[in-house]
Structures are given as C-alpha cells and as structure tokens.
Enzyme design. Structure first.
Site, PDB file in Angstrom:
ATOM      1  N   LEU A  93       2.717  -8.242 -13.315  1.00 15.68           N
ATOM      2  CA  LEU A  93       2.351  -7.490 -12.108  1.00 15.68           C
ATOM      3  C   LEU A  93       3.591  -7.004 -11.361  1.00 15.68           C
ATOM      4  O   LEU A  93       4.545  -7.762 -11.175  1.00 15.68           O
ATOM      5  CB  LEU A  93       1.529  -8.416 -11.177  1.00 15.68           C
ATOM      6  CG  LEU A  93       1.118  -7.823  -9.836  1.00 15.68           C
ATOM      7  CD1 LEU A  93      -0.032  -6.837 -10.017  1.00 15.68           C
ATOM      8  CD2 LEU A  93       0.714  -8.925  -8.848  1.00 15.68           C
TER       9      LEU A  93
ATOM     10  N   HIS B  92      -1.203 -17.269   9.542  1.00 13.66           N
ATOM     11  CA  HIS B  92      -0.273 -16.615   8.616  1.00 13.66           C
ATOM     12  C   HIS B  92       0.020 -17.519   7.413  1.00 13.66           C
ATOM     13  O   HIS B  92       0.149 -17.043   6.285  1.00 13.66           O
ATOM     14  CB  HIS B  92       1.026 -16.237   9.334  1.00 13.66           C
ATOM     15  CG  HIS B  92       0.822 -15.176  10.396  1.00 13.66           C
ATOM     16  ND1 HIS B  92       0.064 -14.055  10.181  1.00 13.66           N
ATOM     17  CD2 HIS B  92       1.296 -15.075  11.676  1.00 13.66           C
ATOM     18  CE1 HIS B  92       0.072 -13.298  11.287  1.00 13.66           C
ATOM     19  NE2 HIS B  92       0.810 -13.905  12.199  1.00 13.66           N
TER      20      HIS B  92
ATOM     21  N   ASP C  86      -5.495  -8.419   6.812  1.00 18.72           N
ATOM     22  CA  ASP C  86      -5.745  -8.482   8.259  1.00 18.72           C
ATOM     23  C   ASP C  86      -6.668  -9.644   8.619  1.00 18.72           C
ATOM     24  O   ASP C  86      -7.557  -9.988   7.848  1.00 18.72           O
ATOM     25  CB  ASP C  86      -6.380  -7.147   8.696  1.00 18.72           C
ATOM     26  CG  ASP C  86      -6.260  -6.936  10.194  1.00 18.72           C
ATOM     27  OD1 ASP C  86      -5.569  -7.733  10.870  1.00 18.72           O
ATOM     28  OD2 ASP C  86      -6.869  -5.971  10.698  1.00 18.72           O
TER      29      ASP C  86
ATOM     30  N   ASN D 168      -5.492 -12.752  10.151  1.00 22.11           N
ATOM     31  CA  ASN D 168      -4.887 -14.088  10.206  1.00 22.11           C
ATOM     32  C   ASN D 168      -5.022 -14.704  11.599  1.00 22.11           C
ATOM     33  O   ASN D 168      -5.329 -15.881  11.740  1.00 22.11           O
ATOM     34  CB  ASN D 168      -3.393 -14.016   9.873  1.00 22.11           C
ATOM     35  CG  ASN D 168      -3.133 -13.581   8.453  1.00 22.11           C
ATOM     36  OD1 ASN D 168      -4.055 -13.496   7.651  1.00 22.11           O
ATOM     37  ND2 ASN D 168      -1.883 -13.296   8.132  1.00 22.11           N
TER      38      ASN D 168
ATOM     39  N   LEU E   4      -6.515   2.790   8.479  1.00 19.60           N
ATOM     40  CA  LEU E   4      -5.394   2.705   7.529  1.00 19.60           C
ATOM     41  C   LEU E   4      -4.131   2.124   8.180  1.00 19.60           C
ATOM     42  O   LEU E   4      -3.223   1.663   7.490  1.00 19.60           O
ATOM     43  CB  LEU E   4      -5.058   4.082   6.950  1.00 19.60           C
ATOM     44  CG  LEU E   4      -6.150   4.727   6.104  1.00 19.60           C
ATOM     45  CD1 LEU E   4      -5.661   6.039   5.512  1.00 19.60           C
ATOM     46  CD2 LEU E   4      -6.593   3.798   4.966  1.00 19.60           C
TER      47      LEU E   4
ATOM     48  N   ARG F 287       5.151  -7.278  18.330  1.00 21.19           N
ATOM     49  CA  ARG F 287       4.500  -8.565  18.630  1.00 21.19           C
ATOM     50  C   ARG F 287       5.480  -9.489  19.356  1.00 21.19           C
ATOM     51  O   ARG F 287       6.695  -9.241  19.354  1.00 21.19           O
ATOM     52  CB  ARG F 287       4.025  -9.219  17.330  1.00 21.19           C
ATOM     53  CG  ARG F 287       2.894  -8.427  16.713  1.00 21.19           C
ATOM     54  CD  ARG F 287       2.138  -9.225  15.691  1.00 21.19           C
ATOM     55  NE  ARG F 287       1.017  -8.422  15.225  1.00 21.19           N
ATOM     56  CZ  ARG F 287       0.015  -8.858  14.509  1.00 21.19           C
ATOM     57  NH1 ARG F 287      -0.033 -10.138  14.156  1.00 21.19           N
ATOM     58  NH2 ARG F 287      -0.965  -8.071  14.142  1.00 21.19           N
TER      59      ARG F 287
HETATM   60  C1  FPP Z   1      -2.424  -9.409   9.973  1.00 18.82           C
HETATM   61  O1  FPP Z   1      -3.130 -10.418  10.652  1.00 18.82           O
HETATM   62  C2  FPP Z   1      -1.384  -9.956   9.120  1.00 18.82           C
HETATM   63  C3  FPP Z   1      -0.053  -9.787   9.312  1.00 18.82           C
HETATM   64  C4  FPP Z   1       0.512  -9.059  10.458  1.00 18.82           C
HETATM   65  C5  FPP Z   1       0.932 -10.338   8.413  1.00 18.82           C
HETATM   66  C6  FPP Z   1       0.534 -10.564   6.997  1.00 18.82           C
HETATM   67  C7  FPP Z   1       1.242 -11.752   6.538  1.00 18.82           C
HETATM   68  C8  FPP Z   1       0.757 -12.668   5.698  1.00 18.82           C
HETATM   69  C9  FPP Z   1      -0.517 -12.562   4.994  1.00 18.82           C
HETATM   70  C10 FPP Z   1       1.532 -13.882   5.512  1.00 18.82           C
HETATM   71  C11 FPP Z   1       2.048 -14.061   4.178  1.00 18.82           C
HETATM   72  C12 FPP Z   1       2.860 -13.032   3.615  1.00 18.82           C
HETATM   73  C13 FPP Z   1       4.167 -12.871   3.777  1.00 18.82           C
HETATM   74  C14 FPP Z   1       4.912 -12.065   2.785  1.00 18.82           C
HETATM   75  C15 FPP Z   1       4.914 -13.459   4.878  1.00 18.82           C
HETATM   76  P1  FPP Z   1      -3.184 -10.376  12.227  1.00 18.82           P
HETATM   77  O2  FPP Z   1      -2.203 -11.387  12.713  1.00 18.82           O
HETATM   78  O3  FPP Z   1      -2.962  -8.995  12.714  1.00 18.82           O
HETATM   79  O4  FPP Z   1      -4.646 -10.841  12.493  1.00 18.82           O
HETATM   80  P2  FPP Z   1      -5.501 -10.529  13.809  1.00 18.82           P
HETATM   81  O5  FPP Z   1      -5.765  -9.053  13.803  1.00 18.82           O
HETATM   82  O6  FPP Z   1      -6.741 -11.323  13.590  1.00 18.82           O
HETATM   83  O7  FPP Z   1      -4.707 -11.002  14.990  1.00 18.82           O
END
Ligand code: FPP
Length: 344
Positions: free
Chosen positions: A217, A123, A106, A108, A295, A157
């Site tokens: 893994l 991302h 979480d 990104n 969670l 989203r």
């Molecule tokens: C949450 O951050 C993350 C996601 C919804 C996607 C997770 C994806 C990756 C880590 C990219 C790489 C992996 C793959 C397999 C594509 P958020 O966008 O909800 O962050 P925020 O809460 O700060 O907006």
C-alpha cells in the site's frame, strides 16, 4: 527537497491567500529567495515540550487505549464482524477494488467527549483506526490510501491539541515504522511540511527513506495540508516557469496542473507510466466519518470525480467492518464521469 516543500513563489501565493482564507497565516515578505524557500514564511515550529495535567491525562488515556484496543475485535458484535486481520471478504470483487481511497478521519473529539474523556484519547483511538485501515487496505488490494491527518485549518486549534496531535504523529511514526515496513507499506507525506517541528520532520524523512519503493500500500499522510493552498502553489510555480520561458501558456492543461500538485511527488515507483501515475493521484473513493457532509479543503483538484461515502460512525469506531461496507457501496456504483453509458 522533501515532498510538500515549495518555493518562494508559493509563499507569495500563500500571502495572497492568507488575506482571504481563515486559518492561513501570512508568511513575511521574501527577502532572499533561498531563505523564504527554507522557512516557507512559517511561524516558528512548535517545539515546546508537552506538559501539564492535560498531557498527563492524555498519556493515561493512551495506556488505557493500549489495554482496551476498542475496535480491534469486539466480542459484542458477534463472530461475523470483521477485524484488522480479516482476509478480504468474499463478496468484495478484487477487480472492482478502488485503486485509491481518501479518508477524512473525523469525529475523534466527539467520540471522546461522548465518553467523558479528553480529546487526546479520541485521537489515540483514531490512530488505532488508522492502523486497521492500513492493514485492511494493504491486505484487500487497495493500491493507495491518502488520509487527512492534519489540515491547514487544524493549526487554529488550541496549542495543547496541536502539540498533542503532532507529538502523537511523531510517536506513531517511531513506534509503527518497523511494522509498516514489514507490511511492505510505502509511507509518504504531503503538505506544507516546513511548518512542522524539526524533530517530526526528521522522523518523517526517516520513515519515507525506510519504506521507499515498498511494493505494498502507498500510504500518503496529508499533514499541514490544504487543497486550495496546494492549487495556489501549483499556479504560482507554473506562472514562474512561464515567466522564465521554460513553459508556454499553451502548455498549461489538466495533466500539467496535476504534475505541479503535491500528490505528484508521491508517484515514484520505477517503471510506471506517467499517465497511470496521474490517474492514481485521483481518489476513486472518499470516506468521511462522523456524519459531516463536506470536503473541508481536502484534495479539491483530485476529487473532481471521486465517489463519496459518508457515514455517521465516528472515526475511532471505524474498523474493518465499516471499511468493508464503504468498499461494498463503492463496488455497487456505476461511474459515468458525466458520460452516458452504452444503451442508456
Ligand atoms: C478529526 O477529528 C481528526 C483530526 C483533526 C486528526 C486526525 C488524526 C488521527 C486520526 C490521529 C492519528 C493519526 C495521526 C497520523 C496522528 P476531530 O478532532 O475534528 O473530531 P470532532 O469534529 O469530533 O471534534
């Protein structure tokens, strides 16, 4: 049947759940059983090509990330900071390593916004952190990692972001599969995969086939996944078996429910006892980044006794050093499972 595909009853289950759970779209009523099983009542796959300024910006960001690789090795952190190629730190006891680590990646978006960049760049950098996580888990002796790549709720989203994330996934699988295979990683997917675009599913199948049976893994990518939805589809399938007379109500216990959940489809290494497989489905440690203490519908059944590690670090800044800290914190805990330890 690909991991994550469920039958007509699961679609019926989702129709009921859709009335209560925001973010779950109700599939149409079943006409023919086969047709519903094939489509899972999903909306048409998102196959619209990417385009526009936002995509150009994201691509430019991806190129910048490729040059910068921000969490690969940060000289400003000094020589002591661990990187993706660091061996297991000496103070991590290999005997106390969690067998199964689950991760909610979480932060990104906040990482990107805090730098005045587009969410796509967050991302992209999150993908770099995932690469590091996989390498370290593989080299440090973690058996299984299950990461929340795309939740059921993420379908809500904006279209641009959904398309970006699914496109990124497809691109990563194409670019990383040979390296994952070389590392002997075994890649599998759990979730309602029928909702995904066909090209992405084809790529998923290719990577699963390529890495099947690898001894390193086990990397489970949860995509279009929701813990409640998983429990509902398991209940629906068990109920069908009881109706058909292939199971009795008295057969239903925790082990049986576990065998109907999606993670059970990722067991598949030959020669392993089933009981061990069941235990391995349950994460020993959950890591959630970005300071959120929830969670969020991830592995709800499986995490009944999981140790939780929350950190304020945003996922794109989560590297080998942060993983080490999480593992160290785990190794210092006493797991009691509700019982009283001897002498206490
Ligand atoms: C949450 O951050 C993350 C996601 C919804 C996607 C997770 C994806 C990756 C880590 C990219 C790489 C992996 C793959 C397999 C594509 P958020 O966008 O909800 O962050 P925020 O809460 O700060 O907006």
């Amino acid at each position: 049947m690909a991991v994550g595909e469920v039958g007509a009853l699961a679609a019926a289950g989702r129709r009921r759940v859709a009335r209560r759970v925001p973010g779950v779209r109700a599939p149409p009523a079943a006409g023919r059983r086969g047709a519903v099983a094939a489509s899972l009542g999903a909306p048409p796959p998102r196959t619209r090509p990417f385009g526009g300024d936002a995509w150009d910006e994201a691509r430019a960001g991806a190129r910048r990330m490729e040059r910068e690789r921000p969490n690969a090795a940060r000289p400003e952190d000094g020589p002591g900071r661990l990187g993706p190629d660091s061996p297991r730190p000496a103070d991590l006891d290999p005997r106390l390593m969690p067998g199964h680590v689950a991760v909610i990646m979480d932060g990104n978006g906040r990482w990107a916004r805090g730098r005045g960049r587009g969410v796509g760049e967050g991302h992209e950098q999150g993908a770099e952190s995932l690469r590091t996580l996989v390498k370290c888990c593989n080299n440090w002796g973690v058996d299984t990692a299950t990461v929340y790549a795309f939740s059921m709720e993420n379908w809500e989203r904006p279209d641009f972001e959904v398309n970006f994330l699914l496109g990124l996934m497809e691109r990563l699988l194409g670019a990383e599969s040979a390296e994952l295979h070389a590392q002997r990683v075994c890649v599998q997917f759990v979730g309602d995969l029928g909702r995904l675009p066909s090209q992405l599913r084809a790529e998923m199948d290719r990577v699963c086939d390529l890495t099947r049976g690898n001894p390193g893994l086990r990397l489970n990518l949860a995509v279009s996944y929701g813990g409640r939805q998983d429990i509902v589809q398991a209940c629906a399938r068990i109920a069908t078996e009881v109706e058909l007379g292939t199971l009795r109500a008295s057969d239903v216990d925790e082990a049986l429910v576990s065998d109907f959940l999606l993670l059970s489809k990722t067991d598949g290494r030959e020669g392993e006892e089933h009981v061990k497989s069941r235990q391995r489905r349950e994460p020993d440690l959950l890591i959630r980044t970005s300071g959120e203490l929830r969670l969020s519908n991830f592995l709800l059944w499986e995490m009944a006794y999981t140790e939780l590690h929350f950190t304020d670090v945003m996922w794109p800044d989560f590297g080998a050093q942060e993983l080490y800290e999480a593992l160290l914190s785990y190794q210092r805990r006493q797991r009691r499972y509700g019982a009283r330890p001897p002498g206490a």
